[in-house]
Design a protein around this motif. Sequence first.
Motif, PDB file in Angstrom:
ATOM      1  N   TRP A 121       0.509  -1.238  -0.148  1.00  8.39           N
ATOM      2  CA  TRP A 121      -0.176   0.019   0.430  1.00  8.39           C
ATOM      3  C   TRP A 121       0.631   1.241  -0.027  1.00  8.39           C
ATOM      4  N   ILE A 122       2.464   0.939  -0.086  1.00  7.83           N
ATOM      5  CA  ILE A 122       3.254   2.779  -0.318  1.00  7.83           C
ATOM      6  C   ILE A 122       3.363   2.789  -1.179  1.00  7.83           C
ATOM      7  N   SER A 123       2.683   3.721  -1.479  1.00 11.30           N
ATOM      8  CA  SER A 123       2.090   5.305  -3.323  1.00 11.30           C
ATOM      9  C   SER A 123       3.302   5.731  -2.883  1.00 11.30           C
ATOM     10  N   GLU A 124       3.695   6.490  -3.823  1.00 14.25           N
ATOM     11  CA  GLU A 124       3.826   7.430  -4.183  1.00 14.25           C
ATOM     12  C   GLU A 124       3.793   8.763  -2.790  1.00 14.25           C
ATOM     13  N   GLN A 125       1.967   8.901  -2.841  1.00 14.46           N
ATOM     14  CA  GLN A 125       1.886   9.897  -2.068  1.00 14.46           C
ATOM     15  C   GLN A 125       2.630   9.131  -0.770  1.00 14.46           C
ATOM     16  N   ILE A 126       2.477   8.234  -0.294  1.00  9.34           N
ATOM     17  CA  ILE A 126       2.523   7.660   0.947  1.00  9.34           C
ATOM     18  C   ILE A 126       4.135   8.151   1.329  1.00  9.34           C
ATOM     19  N   ILE A 127       4.933   7.788   0.369  1.00 11.36           N
ATOM     20  CA  ILE A 127       5.783   7.696   0.341  1.00 11.36           C
ATOM     21  C   ILE A 127       6.197   9.280   0.457  1.00 11.36           C
ATOM     22  N   ASP A 128       5.997  10.508  -0.300  1.00 13.13           N
ATOM     23  CA  ASP A 128       6.171  11.380  -0.200  1.00 13.13           C
ATOM     24  C   ASP A 128       5.465  12.263   1.335  1.00 13.13           C
ATOM     25  N   GLY A 129       4.552  11.940   1.987  1.00 12.05           N
ATOM     26  CA  GLY A 129       4.029  12.785   3.626  1.00 12.05           C
ATOM     27  C   GLY A 129       5.221  11.988   4.549  1.00 12.05           C
ATOM     28  N   TYR A 130       5.712  10.709   4.615  1.00 11.11           N
ATOM     29  CA  TYR A 130       6.207  10.199   5.668  1.00 11.11           C
ATOM     30  C   TYR A 130       7.590  11.035   5.763  1.00 11.11           C
ATOM     31  N   THR A 131       7.735  11.246   4.010  1.00 11.26           N
ATOM     32  CA  THR A 131       9.391  11.737   4.375  1.00 11.26           C
ATOM     33  C   THR A 131       9.257  12.805   5.022  1.00 11.26           C
ATOM     34  N   GLY A 132       8.653  13.893   4.906  1.00 13.19           N
ATOM     35  CA  GLY A 132       7.799  15.363   5.049  1.00 13.19           C
ATOM     36  C   GLY A 132       7.829  14.975   6.686  1.00 13.19           C
ATOM     37  N   LEU A 133       7.600  14.170   7.155  1.00 10.00           N
ATOM     38  CA  LEU A 133       7.712  13.823   8.639  1.00 10.00           C
ATOM     39  C   LEU A 133       9.388  13.487   9.112  1.00 10.00           C
ATOM     40  N   HIS A 134       9.982  12.884   8.726  1.00 11.43           N
ATOM     41  CA  HIS A 134      11.589  12.002   8.445  1.00 11.43           C
ATOM     42  C   HIS A 134      12.857  13.720   8.433  1.00 11.43           C
ATOM     43  N   ARG A 135      11.839  14.504   7.492  1.00 11.73           N
ATOM     44  CA  ARG A 135      13.067  16.276   7.396  1.00 11.73           C
ATOM     45  C   ARG A 135      12.451  16.626   8.953  1.00 11.73           C
ATOM     46  N   GLN A 136      10.760  16.673   9.541  1.00  5.44           N
ATOM     47  CA  GLN A 136      10.944  17.119  10.940  1.00  5.44           C
ATOM     48  C   GLN A 136      11.510  16.212  12.260  1.00  5.44           C
ATOM     49  N   GLY A 137      11.979  15.198  11.861  1.00  6.29           N
ATOM     50  CA  GLY A 137      12.496  14.649  13.123  1.00  6.29           C
ATOM     51  C   GLY A 137      11.246  13.552  13.732  1.00  6.29           C
ATOM     52  N   TYR A 138      10.471  13.257  13.178  1.00  4.51           N
ATOM     53  CA  TYR A 138       9.207  12.708  13.439  1.00  4.51           C
ATOM     54  C   TYR A 138       9.373  10.844  12.886  1.00  4.51           C
TER      55      TYR A 138
END
Length: 240
Positions: A121-138
């Motif tokens: 279920w890990i789509s490009e949309q999911i990857i974009d969302g969670y890499t954003g969280l990663h950049r914020q340290g979460y």
Amino acid sequence: MIPWLDSSTPFPDVADALTGADAPGLLAAGADLSPQRLLDAYRHGIFPWFSEGQPILWWSTDPRMVLMTADFKISDSLKKNLRKVARSAATDGRWQVRFDSAFEAVMRACAAPRKDGHGTWISEQIIDGYTGLHRQGYAHSCELWLDGELVGGAYGVSIGKMFYGESMFARVTDGSKIALAYLVHFLQGEGVTMIDCQQETKHLASLGAAPISRAQFLAHLQSSIGQTQISAWKPLAPCV
């Protein structure tokens, strides 16, 4: 009917999630996967889960599958492989465990087709969302490397003293389990007692995970997310 969310609509109460056989735990659809929306979801015990081509679907399952870090099961074969990795990391460096050195690569490996030929279920949309969280340290990854190649890993979301496991992958025997063992050991040392696993599976149960009620999960969640955020992510070899 479940509510449709726009960018400013708050989540409904999790008690309003669907029950029954069709889509138990489905709470809402729509909105976006911005870091702000994702953090708000996780703080309320809600997670996104949807397939390519579907709208964003938000869930709060009852019961909830969780892994208490003290209950993580390490088989004899996994103990042997953990010792091998630890010895190599301390000597020749062929095997290494790292945190957060290749977060997006871990996500993409988790999204790759499995042996049954299906993707996840890990789509490009999911990857974009969670890499954003990663950049914020979460959002964080635990990675297993062999001779400079990424061969196993896991990733998830960390808020306070709560960790939400998202997915794992392996390209070598026990690759995902080794990464998870290092992650569990680290989290336990940081005072994290529960990992949210979201969905109930036999594989997770074999590792020590078990279902609890939504009420129990939310009570633990509320006591954990307000605690001090983990600041330094550095893997330590589990004692096996």
